[in-house]
Every structure is written in structure tokens, then in C-alpha cells.
Design an enzyme around this catalytic site. Structure first.
Site, PDB file in Angstrom:
ATOM      1  N   ASP A 282      38.270 -43.845  -0.705  1.00 39.44           N
ATOM      2  CA  ASP A 282      37.676 -44.777  -1.651  1.00 39.44           C
ATOM      3  C   ASP A 282      38.392 -46.119  -1.531  1.00 39.44           C
ATOM      4  O   ASP A 282      39.610 -46.179  -1.628  1.00 39.44           O
ATOM      5  CB  ASP A 282      37.837 -44.219  -3.074  1.00 39.44           C
ATOM      6  CG  ASP A 282      37.218 -45.130  -4.113  1.00 39.44           C
ATOM      7  OD1 ASP A 282      36.321 -45.911  -3.755  1.00 39.44           O
ATOM      8  OD2 ASP A 282      37.634 -45.068  -5.286  1.00 39.44           O
TER       9      ASP A 282
ATOM     10  N   GLU B 287      29.117 -27.737  -5.575  1.00 34.64           N
ATOM     11  CA  GLU B 287      28.916 -28.277  -6.919  1.00 34.64           C
ATOM     12  C   GLU B 287      28.276 -29.662  -6.885  1.00 34.64           C
ATOM     13  O   GLU B 287      28.686 -30.529  -6.121  1.00 34.64           O
ATOM     14  CB  GLU B 287      30.247 -28.399  -7.664  1.00 34.64           C
ATOM     15  CG  GLU B 287      30.013 -29.032  -9.039  1.00 34.64           C
ATOM     16  CD  GLU B 287      31.274 -29.309  -9.841  1.00 34.64           C
ATOM     17  OE1 GLU B 287      32.375 -29.033  -9.344  1.00 34.64           O
ATOM     18  OE2 GLU B 287      31.125 -29.811 -10.971  1.00 34.64           O
TER      19      GLU B 287
ATOM     20  N   ASP C 244      38.262 -49.926  -3.193  1.00 33.02           N
ATOM     21  CA  ASP C 244      37.692 -50.641  -4.316  1.00 33.02           C
ATOM     22  C   ASP C 244      38.368 -52.003  -4.415  1.00 33.02           C
ATOM     23  O   ASP C 244      39.588 -52.091  -4.400  1.00 33.02           O
ATOM     24  CB  ASP C 244      37.937 -49.835  -5.594  1.00 33.02           C
ATOM     25  CG  ASP C 244      37.195 -50.420  -6.767  1.00 33.02           C
ATOM     26  OD1 ASP C 244      36.468 -49.678  -7.432  1.00 33.02           O
ATOM     27  OD2 ASP C 244      37.348 -51.637  -7.036  1.00 33.02           O
TER      28      ASP C 244
END
Ligand SMILES: [Zn+2]
Lengths: 514, 460
Positions: free
Chosen positions: A205, A139, A207
Site C-alpha cells: 500500500d 473472505e 499512500d
């Protein structure tokens, strides 16, 4: 595009409209709900490093609410999609107006057309040169210039992906899992359970907003070289654990374009992990849990687990330099009080407090040194040296250990922004980070899309004047994007080489059986 | 007839393709042998049973599962749960070890017990395979049941059972053990030095022991986990878990085909309905609770009677004029549960978010509130009345709050000091109560802590 769903992610205006989105959906598919996204609140805005969760057979309410990661207002003022794109736009000199901004559709388009490394992106996701389901059933999700969000895009080849990106000119796009079937066919499948994710890179991730309570130099979306060192530390620690403990080899770190980094792990074993295993791995790496209310954030068992001992070893020098000197977290008296809260001995704390009260503005480096100095001088009769040492280690970890957004890592189905797209707020390219030269990586020196296009023009202008002979350079080679694309290419080549080995082994296995 | 249905979902068909699983692929079409008391439920039943047995066995197992789930909702420890459930198991689903009979595994009673255990598991697997939620709950409780039985098993028989599984475990050599001694010691809590050196160690793929990896209680090196013998249970459990999950998925795919059999479907539906979410009953009673009507304006006043988790959300909301998403979700569903209408709930949130414009509110928050009430999202037929308020179990175990978040259970997610401060802010000043709460929390009895405070309010 018969199967694509275009929904306005912002505001469904009436129930009728919402229900009309999926007239032919299987009873469990709830894409439109997922596609409803709430714009991030100003005070919880995060990076454009969007991570979205694709629908599961049964939607869970918290997933729908799970939207604080979103940050989709970049284009709220850029109006409707204006890009009228032919399938193969001319590669004429760019001649952008001097004021051209990276949010201009024409800038984006020129970037995709001339610089985006589609070929290597394809190989990276396909794990071979020959198109396979690893790519074809994968996808992609596009965010268009008008903020519309297209889920479940898929393409048999990298070329077709490129074609569609040039046609739609998305402001960015994300990569999701490989499914059991082609995502475009999901609604034609008889049962919703026949369409489910089966593989995806393991992702992480980091951040900098997750560091806001300990970073003093910047806050929110801002970063500087001082706080980037948090990301550097995180990469070192996570990378070491992934390699040494879990045995992964194909790990690529990517700058998220503003204030963080993503890791993509492409080892076959990592790609095939189900959610339970991803959760276990995320838990292994996660140390700093709990909200702001939970007091001392790190309380690890002794003896330290080898992973933590190694991490501490990596981090302690950074602590001295990047935390004590650069962040100076305990300079002010009320902040020094926070440090004292983390220390175990009351009498020692009293002595420290007394000393610091007489020297306002004493640096964190000195305060940190005072702890041992006063402890040795016998300021406390009750002092337990081991407890103090443990507490100090806990403090080092609390201020340096990676703060991961682990939710991203726990689910196969999460979508993550593709490498090499442009961060909409900064215009910077999400370039891979060469971990062999990690300390040299400068997030503020990463080229922006407008700079890159300017470099092409400059090169071409020079080229014309010089009438140069020889092999014509590719566009990316004319720009400062070159080292990043070169790194990506060689990284992907390494992955493909190993993957070939894996495939051959598998074939041998089969051959033996029959 | 029933036999045919089971054949359709036969996971063997897949496993025969996998040479590693060949040991399980012995085809059996008649009465199965049950050499061990424990069962990983890999081979579906193939013998015929009567419809009465079909239903009765399933209902008996369901009783046990429901009781087990209730124990976990009440945060009972493993020992408490075992004490509570053992007599019930004796009554509804007994399962004796080979040593309990002179005939051993050949004893007819033992065979029957094991058959019932085997069949009832498969019937419920089928009944609860229809939705993700049911599958998850079923798998979770079946795992606790298996764990209880595994622990209570006769040590020798348990060992025989484990060996029969032929799991992929590699023994760590003496030399490697010596080289890694310090790491093994430091990574594996609760082992004496001597045990490290003298005990047996296995090397397995880290994926086999997710529990140990997640809690960092195992040494990892280049993808292998180094596991001491005593952790066998968690590995067997992981194996059990994986098999049940896979089996449920296969069953879900086979389910639509079962619709043809009009004898089984009503029974299965009935079974799964009896296993409905315990707290969903709440949303069934739409009629207003007795007392004054609740509206947006009365929340301020009422909040002083809310449980601490909701009180905390309320106070944070008033302080910041904002709540993060899980906080909004937890609180919205609570307000819905106490009878606030959707209209009032929207008014409440609109007024509470003082710092944003109507436009922003309508764009960004309205939809989610409506969704929580079941007004939008999903398709109309499945939507029902939206979602039930979160159970304590859910609040305690799912999505612990991160930085700046206020949802969750303060008894569980706050540090002791912050919890005491919060309680004092809400007027709980009784030293005995505060001390009691502290002890409860240390023992992880969050429900009891919460009840203690509630009792104090009532008698205050
Ligand atoms: Zn900074």
C-alpha cells in the site's frame, strides 16, 4: 444469510448489545470487537483504501486500536440502506437524473450490474476457471450503503458473488485471505484453531499522506500530477525489487481511487508466505522508518546493498525533476535549514548558509548544485568528500524512496479494497495501472462511475440511431473503462497460464511418489 | 498413558506424507538415540517416564526459560545472557557434548541429559500451546536457548549436527561467484573481499533466511538468497523456529483431547500459570496504591513524575489535544496501571481532546478506553480486567512510532539530539546525566538510560 454478521461499526451502545452479537461464538472468536471501528480523526484521515485486520484466535488490544487507517464517514449522511434490489435488476437504459452522484445507490448498482468485471475478478482470485477453494474459502467483506460492515462473506463462484453484490449493493468491498474452511462455517467449527488463514496475495500500500512531510504541492487527501510522481517512483522501485530480487512475476498495481496505489502479487509462492516471511519482505523494502522526531531519516550502510544501489539509480533522475524542480522543497530559508541539517560538514554548511542568505528564494535546484560547487571551491578545509557523497545519496533516498505502509504487507489476514470498486470520495474506479505505461498513468484522468454510465447511454443512443449490425458490444466496451478491463483480462490470463503449469508439475510430483 | 497422549500429537503423521521429510520419519517406540547434543525436537518422546519425572523435568526447564525471558526484558546482550545463564543451565538442564565423555553419545549420563532436554521441551510445548500469547513467548525463548547452545557447541559436533539436518542448500558455483562478486560483497556486510572469493556460498530460497532478508544483509536474485557459510546459524535457527511454531500449533489442536487425562491437565495448567505475563501481576492488585487518590484532575500534576515515554505522550497530548492510536493505547494502559479508574480515565480523555464534540468522543473513543479497562469486548468470562500496561519490552520492540506518532520509548525511538532536547524540556539539565544517557542509548541500554534519569530525579 444465516451466517452473516451485521453490526453497526460505529457505536455499540450497551454491553448487553455487544455481548449478544456472538452468542454462539467459540471462546476465542472476537469478531465483534474487530468490527468495532473508530471513525478516523479529521487530522489523520486516510484514504478510503481500507485495510482491516481480521480477528485472530486471540485478539490483541492494539489491533482494536489499530484504526487510524479508517475513513468511513463517507456515507454518514446518506441514511439507511435504501437499495431494494431484486436478484436480477432490469438492464434498462440508465437515465440517471443529471445530478446523479456516484454516492447514489442506483449509480452503484448500475455500475456493478453493467461494468464490474466479476468474471475476471473470479479468475484472478481463483487461479483457474474451475471453481476451487481459492475462491470458495476466500473472505469478502462488504461495506453497505448504511455503513454496516459485513465480514466473512464467501461464495462458491463469481456468479454468486455478483448476485449478492447486486442484492446488497455495497458501497465498496474488500478481499481477505483464503481460510482453512469456508468463512461462513467458521462458527460451526469445533475449535477456533481449525479456522485460520492459509493464503493471500502479498500486498503493498502506497499512500501520498505518508509523504506529507516532504510534499509541498498538496496535503492530506489532495493530489496533483506533481505529487503523483511519488507514487510512480514507488511503483518502479518496488516492482523492480519484487521481480529481480524475489523473482515474482504476477504483480498487479491498482490505483486506490484517490491518492495512492496497491500492489497485489499473485505468484503462488507469494500467496503462501506466512506472516513471518511477509514481515521479512516488508523489512527488506522498508527504508524510511521512525517518527517525525527521529532526525535524519535515512542512514544506510556503505557499500549500498544492490537493492538500494538499483533503487538509487532509478530514483536519481526523478530527484532532479520531480523533487528539485517540481516540489522545490528547500526554497524557503527555514526549509533550507533542514537540508543543511542533513549535510555532514559544518564549514561547508556555513558557506552555503552565507550564500543563500544573500539570495532569498534561491531554488532548490540551485541550492543542490551549490553544495558541490562550494565543496569543489574549497569552502571547507575539513571536508570529507566520501561523507558528503554518502549524505547526498541519503538525501536523494529520503526524498524519493517509497514510503510504504508496511503493516498492510505483514499479515495474511489484512483485508484490502478490491480492484475496480468505486472510491466513495472521488467516484473514481480503482483501475489497474499498466506498468509498461506507468509514466502515462493519470490518476486525475481515471474515469468516474458517473462518466462511465453516461458513456454507455451515449453509446446506446448513438447505436439506436445508427441501427448498427454485428456483434453487440458489452457495456464496458462502450466506455473508457475498456482499456483497464482489457489489461486486467490479459493479466489474469497470464496468471492462469502459469498456474496451470504449476498444477501440472504438482500432479507429476505426486504421480512419481505413488 | 503418557505415551499415548504424545502419540496423539505426533507431527510425524504429517511429515510422513511429505517425501522431503522422510528422513525424520523413522518410527521409534522405545528409547530414542541422541547422536547429537542439539535437538530440533521434531520427534516426540515415546518412551515411558514417571509422573514425577514429567513434572520435575518440566519445572527445571521452566526455570531456565523464565530466566532467559527476564534477560531479554532487561535488554541483556547475548554475551551477558550467556554468562548469566550458563551456570543455571549446568544446574537445571545440563547438556554436554559428545567430546565430554570417552564413551561419546553412548555415555549413560549424556543420554539422560538429552532425554530430559527432549522430554521437558515437549511437555512445556504442550503446556504453553493453549493461547497465542503463550505460544509466541515459548517459541521466542526456546529459540534463544537453542541459539545459545548452538553457539557454544563444539565446532565439529555442530557441523555434524547441521549436516544431519539435510537442509535444502545449493552450492554456488565458482563461475557464478565470480560473476556476482560485487553484489555478494555489497550485500553481505562484514566480509572481506578475499572471503567473498574464497569462501563457500549457498543458494537457498529467500524464505529460509527471513532474518537476513528483513535486515537486508543478503544478496537476492530471482527468489534465491546467496548466503555465506558463516550465516549457517541463522538458517538453522530459522529452521528451528519454524519447527517449534508448527509443533505448537499441532499441540494446540491436540490439547482439548488431553482433558480426558485428569493426571496431566492439572500439571500442565500449573506450569502455564507459572509462566504468566510478568507484568500482569500489576493488574491483580486492584486496591489503590498508597497515597492520595488519583483522578482525572491530578494527572497534570503527576505527569512530571512519569517516565519519559509517558511524559512525552502527555506533552504531545497537551500540545495537540490529540494522540494517535498507539499513543492513546500506551497512555491509557499506563494511567490504568497507576490506578486511574475507568470513569476518571474517560473524563481525562474527554477533556484532553478539546477539539472534538461529545458526540464524536462517545462514538469514536469511548469504546476503546472501556475496552482497555476490560469493560467491553471479547466475551465476559475471558475479559477479566482488560489489559496490563505495556512492559518496557513491548514498548521497545513492538510497533515503532511512524510519522506523527508519539508512542514508543524516547530513549530508543528519538534521535540523540531530539532526546536531549526532550530531557532538557523536562528539566534534566545535568550534563553528566545527559552524557550518561547518550552513552547508554548508543549501547542500546535503554532501561539503564531511563533508570539513570529516574535516579537523578530521586536524588535531585
Ligand atoms: Zn500535489
Amino acid at each position: 444469510m444465516p451466517h452473516s454478521t451485521v453490526t453497526d461499526p460505529v457505536a455499540p451502545s450497551s454491553p448487553t448489545e455487544e455481548d449478544s452479537v456472538l452468542p454462539d461464538a467459540p471462546p476465542h472468536a472476537v469478531d465483534e470487537v474487530k468490527e468495532e471501528r473508530e471513525e478516523a480523526d479529521e487530522n489523520e484521515q486516510e484514504d478510503g483504501d481500507t485495510i482491516r485486520e481480521a480477528p485472530k484466535a486471540d485478539v490483541k488490544l492494539e489491533d482494536i486500536f489499530n484504526d487510524d487507517d479508517e475513513d468511513d464517514d463517507e456515507f454518514s449522511s446518506s441514511g439507511a440502506a435504501t437499495a431494494k434490489v431484486e436478484s436480477s435488476p432490469p438492464a434498462a437504459p440508465l437515465q440517471l437524473a443529471p445530478a446523479a452522484k456516484y454516492t447514489d445507490p442506483e449509480v452503484m448498482l448500475a455500475f456493478y450490474q453493467r461494468l464490474f468485471p466479476f468474471r475476471y475478478l473470479f479468475q484472478w482470485l481463483n487461479h483457474s476457471m474451475k471453481p476451487s477453494n481459492d475462491f470458495g474459502h476466500r473472505e469478502f467483506a462488504f461495506t453497505l450503503q448504511n455503513d454496516a460492515y459485513l465480514r466473512y462473506q464467501s461464495f462458491p463462484t463469481g456468479d454468486l458473488l455478483r448476485k449478492d453484490i447486486l442484492r446488497l449493493n455495497p458501497s465498496r468491498f474488500e478481499i481477505g485471505p483464503v481460510y482453512t474452511a469456508n468463512p461462513r462455517d467458521r462458527k460451526t467449527l469445533r475449535k477456533s484453531t481449525a479456522f485460520r488463514p492459509i493464503a493471500k496475495e502479498l500486498v503493498f500500500d502506497i499512500d501520498l499522506t505518508d509523504y506529507d512531510e516532504i510534499r509541498t504541492c498538496c496535503d492530506k487527501a489532495n493530489i496533483c500530477h506533481k505529487c503523483w510522481s511519488f507514487v510512480t517512483m514507488a511503483i518502479k522501485v518496488v516492482d523492480a525489487a519484487l521481480r529481480e530480487d524475489f523473482g515474482f512475476e504476477h504483480i498487479m498495481w491498482v490505483y486506490s481511487g484517490r491518492r495512492g496505489a496497491h500492489a497485489w502479487i499473485s505468484d503462488k509462492r507469494a500467496r503462501n508466505m506466512d506472516d513471518q516471511k511477509r514481515k521479512a519482505l516488508a523489512g527488506y523494502l522498508e527504508l524510511i522508518k521512525g517518527g517525525a522526531q527521529s532526525g535524519k531519516r535515512v542512514n544506510v550502510k556503505r557499500p549500498l546493498h544492490p537493492h538500494l544501489a538499483r533503487s538509487l539509480d532509478i530514483l536519481k533522475d526523478h530527484f532532479q525533476r520531480d523533487i528539485l524542480e517540481d516540489q522545490d522543497p528547500w526554497a524557503e530559508p527555514q526549509k533550507a535549514e533542514r537540508l543543511l541539517q542533513l549535510l555532514p560538514d559544518k564549514a561547508l554548511n556555513d558557506a552555503l548558509r552565507k550564500k543563500w542568505d544573500t539570495a532569498p528564494g534561491r531554488s532548490s535546484t540551485s541550492k543542490w548544485a551549490d553544495i558541490d560547487a562550494l565543496a569543489k571551491s574549497g569552502a571547507s578545509k575539513t571536508l570529507d568528500g566520501k561523507a558528503l557523497l554518502d549524505a547526498k545519496q541519503d538525501i536523494v533516498l529520503e526524498y524519493t524512496y517509497p514510503r510504504l505502509d508496511v503493516e498492510v504487507s505483514k499479515k495474511q489476514i489484512h483485508l484490502l479494497k478490491s480492484p475496480f470498486v468505486i472510491h466513495p470520495k472521488t467516484g473514481r474506479v480503482c483501475v489497474p495501472i499498466d506498468t509498461r505505461r506507468l509514466a502515462k498513468f493519470d490518476p486525475l484522468g481515471v474515469p468516474t462511475v458517473t462518466e462511465l454510465l453516461g458513456e454507455i447511454d451515449e453509446y446506446d443512443g448513438r447505436d439506436l440511431r445508427e441501427e448498427g449490425e454485428g456483434k453487440k458490444a458489452q457495456d464496458y466496451e462502450k466506455t473508457s473503462l475498456k482499456p483497464y478491463v482489457d489489461y486486467f483480462r490479459s493479466y489474469v490470463a497470464g496468471l492462469l497460464k502459469d498456474e496451470k503449469g504449476v498444477k501440472r508439475e504438482r500432479e507429476d510430483d505426486d504421480a512419481m511418489e505413488f | 498413558m503418557i505415551r499415548q497422549d504424545y502419540n496423539r500429537i505426533d507431527p510425524k503423521r504429517r511429515s510422513t506424507l511429505d517425501h522431503k521429510k522422510k528422513q525424520f520419519a523413522t518410527p521409534t517406540y522405545k528409547q530414542q538415540e541422541y547422536p547429537h547434543r542439539l535437538n530440533l525436537y521434531e520427534i516426540p518422546p515415546t518412551a515411558e517416564i514417571t509422573l514425577e519425572q514429567f513434572e520435575q523435568w518440566a519445572i527445571d526447564r521452566l526455570r531456565i526459560l523464565a530466566e532467559l525471558e527476564a534477560c531479554s526484558f532487561r535488554n541483556k546482550t547475548l554475551t551477558e545472557t550467556a554468562a548469566y545463564i550458563t551456570p543455571l543451565l549446568q544446574k537445571w538442564l545440563p547438556l554436554h557434548s559428545n567430546s565430554s565423555s570417552s564413551a561419546g553419545a553412548q555415555d549413560e549420563n549424556l543420554k539422560l541429559e538429552r532425554q530430559k532436554d527432549h522430554y521437558s521441551h515437549f511437555i512445556l510445548r504442550l503446556a504453553f500451546s493453549s493461547t497465542e500469547d503463550l505460544r509466541r513467548r515459548f517459541a521466542r525463548i526456546e529459540c534463544s536457548l537453542f541459539k545459545l547452545r548452538f553457539q557454544n557447541d563444539d565446532a565439529r559436533e555442530r557441523q555434524a549436527f547441521v549436516e544431519s539436518l539435510q537442509l535444502d542448500w545449493e552450492v554456488v558455483s565458482e563461475e557464478e561467484k565470480r560473476t556476482l562478486a560485487t553484489d555478494l560483497q555489497n550485500a553481505t556486510p562484514g566480509l572481506r573481499k578475499q572471503e567473498v572469493e574464497e569462501g563457500g556460498w549457498f543458494k537457498v530460497d529467500f524464505e529460509t533466511v527471513p532474518e537476513l532478508v528483513e535486515s537486508r544483509r543478503v544478496f537476492l536474485k530471482r527468489g534465491k538468497a546467496y548466503v555465506p557459510v558463516r550465516e549457517q546459524m541463522s538458517m538453522v535457527l530459522a529452521g528451528f523456529n519454524e519447527r517449534v511454531d508448527k509443533g505448537l500449533e499441532l499441540a494446540a489442536r491436540a490439547l482439548p483431547r488431553l482433558d480426558e487425562d485428569d493426571r496431566l491437565t492439572p500439571i500442565l495448567n500449573h506450569l502455564s500459570r507459572n509462566f504468566a505475563t510478568p507484568d500482569s501481576t500489576l493488574s491483580d492488585s486492584d486496591s489503590a496504591l498508597p497515597g492520595a487518590p488519583i483522578n482525572a484532575a491530578s494527572i497534570d500534576h503527576l505527569s512530571q513524575h512519569f517516565p519519559l515515554c509517558m511524559r512525552n505522550l502527555y506533552m504531545t497530548l497537551r500540545k495537540n489535544s490529540h494522540l494517535k492510536h498507539f499513543g492513546r493505547l500506551q497512555y491509557t494502559l499506563f494511567l490504568k496501571g497507576i490506578g486511574l479508574t475507568l470513569e476518571d480515565c474517560l473524563i481525562f480523555w474527554r477533556q484532553a481532546f478539546k477539539l472534538i464534540t461529545d458526540d464524536t468522543f462517545n462514538k469514536e473513543y469511548r469504546y476503546n478506553v472501556r475496552h482497555a479497562y476490560g469493560e467491553v469486548g471479547g466475551d465476559a468470562t475471558r475479559r477479566g480486567r482488560g489489559y496490563s500496561p505495556f512492559s518496557c519490552q513491548k514498548i521497545l520492540t513492538e510497533h515503532p512510532p511512524g510519522s506523527g506518532e508519539s508512542h514508543g520509548c524516547p530513549y530508543r525511538h528519538f534521535s540523540a539530539d531530539n532526546l536531549t532536547t526532550l530531557l532538557q524540556t523536562t528539566g534534566v539539565n545535568d550534563r553528566d546525566v545527559l552524557r550518561g544517557v547518550k552513552e547508554d542509548v548508543e549501547k542500546k541500554r535503554y532501561h539503564i538510560a531511563c533508570n539513570r534519569v529516574f535516579d537523578w530525579y530521586v536524588h535531585f
